[in-house]
Design a protein around this motif. Structure first.
Motif, PDB file in Angstrom:
ATOM      1  N   VAL A 141       0.830  -1.205   0.000  1.00 47.29           N
ATOM      2  CA  VAL A 141       0.000   0.000   0.000  1.00 47.29           C
ATOM      3  C   VAL A 141       0.868   1.259   0.000  1.00 47.29           C
ATOM      4  CG1 VAL A 141      -1.612   1.362   1.398  1.00 47.29           C
ATOM      5  CG2 VAL A 141      -2.024  -1.067   1.031  1.00 47.29           C
ATOM      6  N   ALA A 142       1.938   1.250   0.798  1.00 50.30           N
ATOM      7  CA  ALA A 142       2.827   2.415   0.849  1.00 50.30           C
ATOM      8  C   ALA A 142       3.463   2.679  -0.512  1.00 50.30           C
ATOM      9  CB  ALA A 142       3.906   2.200   1.906  1.00 50.30           C
ATOM     10  N   ASP A 143       3.890   1.617  -1.199  1.00 50.35           N
ATOM     11  CA  ASP A 143       4.430   1.775  -2.553  1.00 50.35           C
ATOM     12  C   ASP A 143       3.369   2.290  -3.502  1.00 50.35           C
ATOM     13  OD1 ASP A 143       6.127   1.174  -4.998  1.00 50.35           O
ATOM     14  OD2 ASP A 143       4.497  -0.273  -5.276  1.00 50.35           O
ATOM     15  N   ASN A 144       2.148   1.795  -3.367  1.00 50.86           N
ATOM     16  CA  ASN A 144       1.063   2.228  -4.240  1.00 50.86           C
ATOM     17  C   ASN A 144       0.778   3.715  -4.083  1.00 50.86           C
ATOM     18  OD1 ASN A 144      -2.268   2.523  -4.311  1.00 50.86           O
ATOM     19  ND2 ASN A 144      -1.383   1.422  -6.035  1.00 50.86           N
ATOM     20  N   GLY A 150      -1.949   5.914  -5.601  1.00 50.51           N
ATOM     21  CA  GLY A 150      -2.861   5.466  -4.563  1.00 50.51           C
ATOM     22  C   GLY A 150      -4.154   4.877  -5.089  1.00 50.51           C
ATOM     23  N   ASP A 151      -4.107   4.239  -6.271  1.00 49.23           N
ATOM     24  CA  ASP A 151      -5.353   3.726  -6.845  1.00 49.23           C
ATOM     25  C   ASP A 151      -5.847   2.448  -6.164  1.00 49.23           C
ATOM     26  OD1 ASP A 151      -3.404   2.026  -7.811  1.00 49.23           O
ATOM     27  OD2 ASP A 151      -3.856   2.333  -9.931  1.00 49.23           O
ATOM     28  N   LEU A 152      -5.072   1.931  -5.188  1.00 50.35           N
ATOM     29  CA  LEU A 152      -5.511   0.779  -4.403  1.00 50.35           C
ATOM     30  C   LEU A 152      -6.166   1.197  -3.092  1.00 50.35           C
ATOM     31  CD1 LEU A 152      -2.653  -1.918  -4.460  1.00 50.35           C
ATOM     32  CD2 LEU A 152      -4.999  -2.213  -5.239  1.00 50.35           C
ATOM     33  N   SER A 314      -0.371  -4.422 -14.584  1.00 50.89           N
ATOM     34  CA  SER A 314      -0.556  -3.265 -15.460  1.00 50.89           C
ATOM     35  C   SER A 314      -1.755  -2.430 -15.076  1.00 50.89           C
ATOM     36  CB  SER A 314      -0.694  -3.734 -16.912  1.00 50.89           C
ATOM     37  OG  SER A 314      -1.770  -4.662 -17.035  1.00 50.89           O
ATOM     38  N   SER A 315      -2.685  -2.986 -14.306  1.00 54.45           N
ATOM     39  CA  SER A 315      -3.898  -2.265 -13.936  1.00 54.45           C
ATOM     40  C   SER A 315      -4.285  -2.623 -12.515  1.00 54.45           C
ATOM     41  CB  SER A 315      -5.048  -2.621 -14.887  1.00 54.45           C
ATOM     42  OG  SER A 315      -6.291  -2.165 -14.384  1.00 54.45           O
ATOM     43  N   VAL A 316      -4.938  -1.699 -11.829  1.00 51.72           N
ATOM     44  CA  VAL A 316      -5.431  -1.973 -10.484  1.00 51.72           C
ATOM     45  C   VAL A 316      -6.415  -3.140 -10.506  1.00 51.72           C
ATOM     46  CG1 VAL A 316      -7.348  -0.333 -10.654  1.00 51.72           C
ATOM     47  CG2 VAL A 316      -6.399  -0.896  -8.412  1.00 51.72           C
ATOM     48  N   LYS A 317      -7.069  -3.370 -11.640  1.00 49.58           N
ATOM     49  CA  LYS A 317      -8.026  -4.469 -11.755  1.00 49.58           C
ATOM     50  C   LYS A 317      -7.354  -5.834 -11.611  1.00 49.58           C
ATOM     51  CE  LYS A 317     -11.204  -1.979 -14.847  1.00 49.58           C
ATOM     52  NZ  LYS A 317     -11.929  -2.028 -16.135  1.00 49.58           N
ATOM     53  N   ASN A 318      -6.060  -5.898 -11.868  1.00 49.83           N
ATOM     54  CA  ASN A 318      -5.339  -7.153 -11.772  1.00 49.83           C
ATOM     55  C   ASN A 318      -4.778  -7.415 -10.384  1.00 49.83           C
ATOM     56  OD1 ASN A 318      -4.352  -6.187 -14.961  1.00 49.83           O
ATOM     57  ND2 ASN A 318      -5.557  -8.040 -14.610  1.00 49.83           N
ATOM     58  N   MET A 319      -4.969  -6.478  -9.464  1.00 47.21           N
ATOM     59  CA  MET A 319      -4.553  -6.694  -8.087  1.00 47.21           C
ATOM     60  C   MET A 319      -5.624  -7.501  -7.350  1.00 47.21           C
ATOM     61  SD  MET A 319      -1.552  -5.429  -7.808  1.00 47.21           S
ATOM     62  CE  MET A 319      -1.295  -5.291  -6.037  1.00 47.21           C
ATOM     63  N   THR A 320      -5.261  -8.040  -6.193  1.00 48.18           N
ATOM     64  CA  THR A 320      -6.170  -8.951  -5.497  1.00 48.18           C
ATOM     65  C   THR A 320      -6.752  -8.358  -4.218  1.00 48.18           C
ATOM     66  OG1 THR A 320      -4.300  -9.948  -4.310  1.00 48.18           O
ATOM     67  CG2 THR A 320      -4.983 -10.983  -6.392  1.00 48.18           C
ATOM     68  N   PHE A 321      -6.424  -7.119  -3.893  1.00 47.36           N
ATOM     69  CA  PHE A 321      -6.987  -6.505  -2.702  1.00 47.36           C
ATOM     70  C   PHE A 321      -6.996  -4.992  -2.857  1.00 47.36           C
ATOM     71  CE2 PHE A 321      -2.585  -5.670  -1.762  1.00 47.36           C
ATOM     72  CZ  PHE A 321      -2.593  -4.570  -0.917  1.00 47.36           C
ATOM     73  N   ILE A 322      -7.772  -4.323  -2.023  1.00 47.54           N
ATOM     74  CA  ILE A 322      -7.722  -2.878  -1.898  1.00 47.54           C
ATOM     75  C   ILE A 322      -7.743  -2.527  -0.409  1.00 47.54           C
ATOM     76  CG2 ILE A 322      -8.771  -2.369  -4.135  1.00 47.54           C
ATOM     77  CD1 ILE A 322     -10.813  -1.766  -1.067  1.00 47.54           C
ATOM     78  N   ALA A 323      -7.342  -1.292  -0.094  1.00 47.63           N
ATOM     79  CA  ALA A 323      -7.309  -0.835   1.300  1.00 47.63           C
ATOM     80  C   ALA A 323      -8.349   0.254   1.488  1.00 47.63           C
ATOM     81  CB  ALA A 323      -5.924  -0.303   1.643  1.00 47.63           C
ATOM     82  N   LEU A 324      -9.045   0.199   2.615  1.00 46.96           N
ATOM     83  CA  LEU A 324     -10.049   1.198   2.972  1.00 46.96           C
ATOM     84  C   LEU A 324      -9.646   1.851   4.273  1.00 46.96           C
ATOM     85  CD1 LEU A 324     -12.809   2.629   2.765  1.00 46.96           C
ATOM     86  CD2 LEU A 324     -13.835   0.613   3.860  1.00 46.96           C
TER      87      LEU A 324
END
Length: 329
Positions: A141-144, A150-152, A314-324
């Protein structure tokens, strides 16, 4: 130097009729039962060649170029496209922990703490591994935030409400319906309960506990999730979001080794126990850079650094989690 042994003062010396009891650890282990982790048997074979990390090359998906109509012109050749590749890197972790028990402690306590330490190995390593996983998530998340806009991350600046989960899920656009689990702090859970937004579903086992769900997501409540200055970071996961491979401990001492020190305790004797684990955790779509690790293997604190991670998806859609991130009082 701090005393590293379980001494008489650390144990309960019972009366003649008292029974020694153990207070179970209160931390939640439900994260391991929620379908977030998965294993890949091929990882073990890749590690047989040694190294501090595991290269995990893979192919990107085909592009979104529109299809083209054909014609009957022999000189008109269709333009060739290519498929791209990506390089993911997972971090090997070799960890250990040690416990020491003087013989006199067992005599006066009326129970053997060595047996308890052996029995509690699984639970201890589950809790320790959970902290390692949280370090990895914090680092990704910090790298994102630092390098990917910060799209995650969905930051509300307020207490969690029902629409926050929807807003967070739609960071992934048309993949918003792929989430299965939300890992949140008890203060976030409390806010949702007060708003009467939690449903309870019986587990598959007859007479088993009721499992909380929120908007179709299994809710795992755990006060170890990241908290800083009143900001609580919950995580929403797709199914099988995190690769986690446990590997055999092939060192001479194995996963749990004992060592006797008969002269210690002024001749009373001390038994030392060392527990070890080898494992490879990995968030798909990322690369462990190992840019800021002082030792051979990164600590949990080093895994939480942005400098040690890079997103290869290549896209946030290919990641497996998000942070709230929400602000709770």
């Amino acid at each position: 130097m701090a005393d590293a042994y379980t001494r008489i003062a650390d144990a309960i010396v019972p009366s003649v009729y008292a029974q020694y009891s153990f207070e179970e650890h209160v931390q939640s282990l439900e994260i391991y039962q929620a379908g977030i982790l998965f294993s890949d048997p091929s990882i073990a074979s890749k590690l047989s060649m040694g190294g501090r990390s595991v290269d995990m090359p893979g192919w990107k998906d085909l592009g979104n170029d529109p299809s083209e109509p054909v014609n009957d012109d022999p000189a008109d050749s269709i333009e060739m496209k290519k498929i791209g590749s990506r390089r993911e890197v997972a971090a090997r972790n070799v960890r250990a922990q040690a416990w020491g028990v003087p013989d006199l402690t067992s005599i006066l306590a009326g129970d053997d703490p060595q047996k308890l330490i052996v029995r509690r190995q699984t639970e201890y390593w589950q809790r320790a591994n959970k902290l390692t996983l949280l370090g990895i998530l914090k680092g990704v998340v910090a790298d994102n935030i630092a390098n990917d806009g910060g799209d995650l991350v969905r930051t509300t600046g307020a207490s969690i409400v029902d629409t926050d989960i929807i807003e967070a899920a739609y960071l992934m656009g048309d993949r918003a319906d792929k989430f299965k689990t939300i890992w949140m702090h008890s203060k976030q859970m409390k806010a949702l309960k007060l708003a009467d937004l939690i449903d309870y579903v019986p587990s598959s086992e007859q007479g088993g506990p009721l499992i909380p769900y929120y908007m179709g997501l299994r809710a795992v409540v755990d006060d170890d999730i990241p908290v800083a200055a009143g900001v609580y970071t919950a995580f929403m996961f797709k199914d099988k979001a995190i690769l986690w491979n446990e590997l055999p401990v092939n060192t001479e001492g194995g996963p749990l080794e004992f060592d006797r020190k008969p002269r210690q305790g002024h001749g009373g004797g001390v038994t030392e126990m060392v527990g070890r684990r080898h494992f490879v955790p990995h968030v798909p779509g990322t690369r462990f850079l190992d840019a800021s690790s002082a030792g051979e293997f990164a600590t949990d604190a080093e895994l939480a650094l942005a400098a040690n991670w890079d997103r290869t998806a290549s896209s946030v859609k290919n990641m497996t989690f998000i942070a709230l991130k929400t602000t709770e009082v």
